[in-house]
Write an enzyme that holds these catalytic residues in place. Structure first.
Site, mmCIF file in Angstrom:
data_model
loop_
_atom_site.group_PDB
_atom_site.id
_atom_site.type_symbol
_atom_site.label_atom_id
_atom_site.label_comp_id
_atom_site.label_asym_id
_atom_site.label_seq_id
_atom_site.Cartn_x
_atom_site.Cartn_y
_atom_site.Cartn_z
ATOM 1 N N THR A 129 0.822 -1.087 0.014
ATOM 2 C CA THR A 129 0.025 0.003 0.141
ATOM 3 C C THR A 129 0.840 1.349 0.094
ATOM 4 O O THR A 129 1.813 1.296 0.703
ATOM 5 C CB THR A 129 -0.804 0.055 1.279
ATOM 6 O OG1 THR A 129 -1.765 -0.972 1.196
ATOM 7 C CG2 THR A 129 -1.503 1.403 1.370
ATOM 8 N N ARG A 166 -14.458 -6.372 1.449
ATOM 9 C CA ARG A 166 -13.194 -6.445 2.654
ATOM 10 C C ARG A 166 -12.670 -4.901 2.720
ATOM 11 O O ARG A 166 -12.352 -4.385 1.550
ATOM 12 C CB ARG A 166 -12.254 -7.349 2.389
ATOM 13 C CG ARG A 166 -11.068 -7.331 3.603
ATOM 14 C CD ARG A 166 -9.940 -7.006 3.150
ATOM 15 N NE ARG A 166 -9.071 -6.822 4.021
ATOM 16 C CZ ARG A 166 -7.926 -6.044 4.074
ATOM 17 N NH1 ARG A 166 -7.828 -5.075 3.073
ATOM 18 N NH2 ARG A 166 -6.863 -6.075 5.057
ATOM 19 N N VAL A 167 -12.879 -4.477 3.592
ATOM 20 C CA VAL A 167 -12.131 -2.933 4.126
ATOM 21 C C VAL A 167 -10.866 -3.218 4.650
ATOM 22 O O VAL A 167 -10.895 -3.592 5.969
ATOM 23 C CB VAL A 167 -13.002 -1.909 4.332
ATOM 24 C CG1 VAL A 167 -12.204 -0.521 4.769
ATOM 25 C CG2 VAL A 167 -14.268 -1.637 3.315
ATOM 26 N N GLY A 168 -9.609 -2.482 4.462
ATOM 27 C CA GLY A 168 -8.633 -2.858 5.352
ATOM 28 C C GLY A 168 -8.353 -1.374 6.415
ATOM 29 O O GLY A 168 -9.239 -0.773 6.446
ATOM 30 N N ASP A 169 -6.934 -1.145 6.703
ATOM 31 C CA ASP A 169 -6.966 0.035 7.433
ATOM 32 C C ASP A 169 -6.644 1.420 6.727
ATOM 33 O O ASP A 169 -6.834 2.480 7.344
ATOM 34 C CB ASP A 169 -5.495 -0.242 8.371
ATOM 35 C CG ASP A 169 -4.448 -0.484 7.290
ATOM 36 O OD1 ASP A 169 -4.347 -1.403 6.546
ATOM 37 O OD2 ASP A 169 -3.433 0.395 7.224
ATOM 38 N N THR A 226 1.503 0.429 6.415
ATOM 39 C CA THR A 226 1.206 -0.496 5.547
ATOM 40 C C THR A 226 1.311 -1.722 6.047
ATOM 41 O O THR A 226 2.011 -1.965 7.104
ATOM 42 C CB THR A 226 2.258 -0.366 4.209
ATOM 43 O OG1 THR A 226 2.100 -1.490 3.215
ATOM 44 C CG2 THR A 226 3.722 -0.299 4.489
ATOM 45 N N GLY A 227 0.782 -2.694 5.661
ATOM 46 C CA GLY A 227 0.662 -4.220 6.315
ATOM 47 C C GLY A 227 -0.578 -4.864 6.155
ATOM 48 O O GLY A 227 -1.243 -4.353 5.457
ATOM 49 N N GLY A 248 -3.996 -5.003 7.347
ATOM 50 C CA GLY A 248 -4.848 -4.069 7.890
ATOM 51 C C GLY A 248 -5.426 -4.600 9.108
ATOM 52 O O GLY A 248 -6.016 -3.970 10.090
HETATM 53 C C1 SD4 Z 1 -4.821 -3.323 3.825
HETATM 54 N N1 SD4 Z 1 -2.784 -2.366 4.840
HETATM 55 O O1 SD4 Z 1 -5.553 -3.426 3.074
HETATM 56 C C2 SD4 Z 1 -3.599 -2.812 3.413
HETATM 57 C C3 SD4 Z 1 -2.385 -3.544 2.595
HETATM 58 C C4 SD4 Z 1 -1.118 -3.055 2.687
HETATM 59 O O2 SD4 Z 1 1.172 -3.180 1.897
HETATM 60 O O3 SD4 Z 1 -0.839 -2.213 3.319
HETATM 61 N N2 SD4 Z 1 -0.368 -3.667 1.827
HETATM 62 O O4 SD4 Z 1 -4.917 -4.216 4.789
#
Ligand code: SD4
Length: 457
Positions: free
Chosen positions: A289, A317-320, A340-341, A343
């Site tokens: 991200t 689906r919704v991430g952070d 990033t990572g 979520g």
């Molecule tokens: C998520 N944090 O949708 C995002 C994905 C992401 O590097 O950061 N990817 O969970």
């Protein structure tokens, strides 16, 4: 005055000028001792400090000493016969507090009869902002972003910021550059699809002056979700829209429609379906991200994110990334952070807000990032047995920055008034994150692998 402390400024564009001005200042103030050292930075940031100390010894009647940690081995080797260099134990930098303590010890050694406490009052600190101060009141600006893929975008943004442009325009320009590039697989055009082979995108924008937030989640078929998020941040209510509602809004506002699913992303999808079937690979592996924090010369700060989320995620689906406090947060009176990572795990710590909160308590962005990442990583492992990927970037309103991660080889990019756009790689060693400038070889390899022809397995 017993001592005068000066910061680093390794990446200053005009080291000769800084050195000349600092020597003039030393000649005027006539301190007994000048301590030069990097404040709270990594890499070979002692180089400028050593060079300034050397110049002061040559051009003034004061005695200059440099202080730095082992990170600066190159500089230590270069100057060891020309200069008194005190090695500080702290990996990375001497830190304001540490350097104050260090100087007091030094001063006590020089003036043996005095007590350490007495020196604290006699020390003039000129920290890392020394550079801009010496260069005639130029205002600081900066932008920091997750992953190597952001470097072209932040280079464009730095031109805007240099010209006193707005942090909102700069960050939107930078994120759009990443969204538009088809070879980056996790953001915008070319982003990887969900389980049903649809590209659903999340993005957010925050203004650190007004604390306005706008975000879209699970939006399909629009070229630049970050611009839609920014537009939403201007609304009084209805600031976060999902799916169909977000698309309707974007269409009404005249945003560019675009089929975001590329042929390349389809191949990635089909290959992954096969891999998952044959080798039990986790569908969620491989994601990048883009998240950024930006400071302009007017002191305004912004933060923004954009992502296709996790590869093969469930529809809806919704991430952070579009969630304030988790994927991003910024307050111009303090600073901002972005994540990033995974979520689902990042959200468990409201980690971007936590970093801003720690900075508000006076922590340097580097210390704040390390504390927040290490604590959440620890808490997740303790309570759940494992922690997902957590990588954070942060910048405060002085343009100082920090990064922390719990994974190997997280890359990020930074540009500030004092440094050209640079890509770094970082790793967490016993809770401390060490940043290294990415080699040309690494950068070439990165681009080559991103753009290599893709075959269906
Ligand atoms: C998520 N944090 O949708 C995002 C994905 C992401 O590097 O950061 N990817 O969970």
């Amino acid at each position: 005055m017993a001592c005068l402390y000066c910061g680093d400024g390794t990446y200053l564009k005009n080291p000769d000028e800084v050195s000349r001005k600092l020597c003039a200042m030393v000649n005027k103030l006539k301190p007994d001792v000048v301590m030069c050292g990097p404040c709270f930075n990594y890499l070979n940031y002692g180089k400028m400090a050593a060079r300034i100390a050397y110049d002061i010894n040559q051009n003034t009647s004061s005695k200059a000493i440099a202080a730095m940690s082992d990170d600066n081995q190159e500089t230590i080797n270069e100057y060891k016969d020309k200069l008194c260099i005190i090695k500080t134990p702290k990996k990375g930098g001497i830190g304001l507090n540490e350097s104050l303590e260090g100087m007091c010890v030094l001063a006590k050694a020089l003036y043996q009869e005095k007590e350490i406490e007495e020196f604290k009052e006699k020390i003039l600190f000129l920290g890392c902002c020394l550079a801009s101060f010496l260069l005639g009141g130029k205002k600081m600006w900066g932008i920091i972003a997750t992953w190597r893929m952001a470097v072209e975008g932040i280079s464009e943004a730095s031109h805007i910021l240099q010209e006193k442009g707005d942090a909102g325009d700069a960050i939107e320009t930078a994120i759009k550059a990443v969204e538009d590039f088809p070879y980056y697989k996790s953001v915008g055009y070319g982003g990887l699809p969900n389980e049903e082979m649809e590209v659903e995108l999340d993005a957010a924008y925050m203004d650190g002056n007004t604390l306005s937030i706008g975000a879209v989640a699970a939006i399909k078929d629009f070229a630049n979700p970050v611009s839609i998020a920014r537009r939403l941040s201007k609304e009084k209510v209805n600031n976060i829209l999902v799916g169909e509602g977000a698309e309707k809004f974007a269409h009404k506002e005249g945003f560019e429609r675009k089929n975001m699913l590329t042929d390349r992303a389809k191949i990635h999808y089909r290959n992954r379906v096969k891999e998952v079937r044959e080798q039990e690979i986790k569908p969620y592996a491989g994601h990048d991200t883009v998240g950024m924090v930006c400071l302009d010369q007017q002191g305004k700060m912004t933060s923004a994110t954009s992502t296709s989320g996790l590869f093969m995620k469930k529809k809806g689906r919704v991430g952070d990334s579009p969630i304030a406090g988790s994927g991003f947060y910024v307050d111009s009176s303090v600073g901002g952070a972005s994540a990033t990572g995974l979520g689902e795990d990042l959200m468990k710590g409201c980690i971007s807000y936590e970093i801003v909160r720690l900075m508000a308590e006076g922590m340097h962005p580097q210390a704040a990032c390390e504390k927040a990442v290490n604590q959440l990583d620890h808490r997740l492992k303790e309570r759940r047995g494992h922690a997902g990927d957590l990588s954070l970037i942060a910048m405060n309103n002085k343009g100082e920055w920090g990064v922390a991660t719990n994974i190997e080889g997280f890359s990020f990019a930074v540009a500030t008034e004092n440094q050209e756009p640079i890509v770094y790689l970082t790793k967490n060693k016993d809770g401390k994150c060490i940043h290294e400038v990415a080699s040309q070889e690494w950068l070439d390899h990165y681009m080559k692998t991103r753009m290599a022809p893709l075959e269906e397995k």
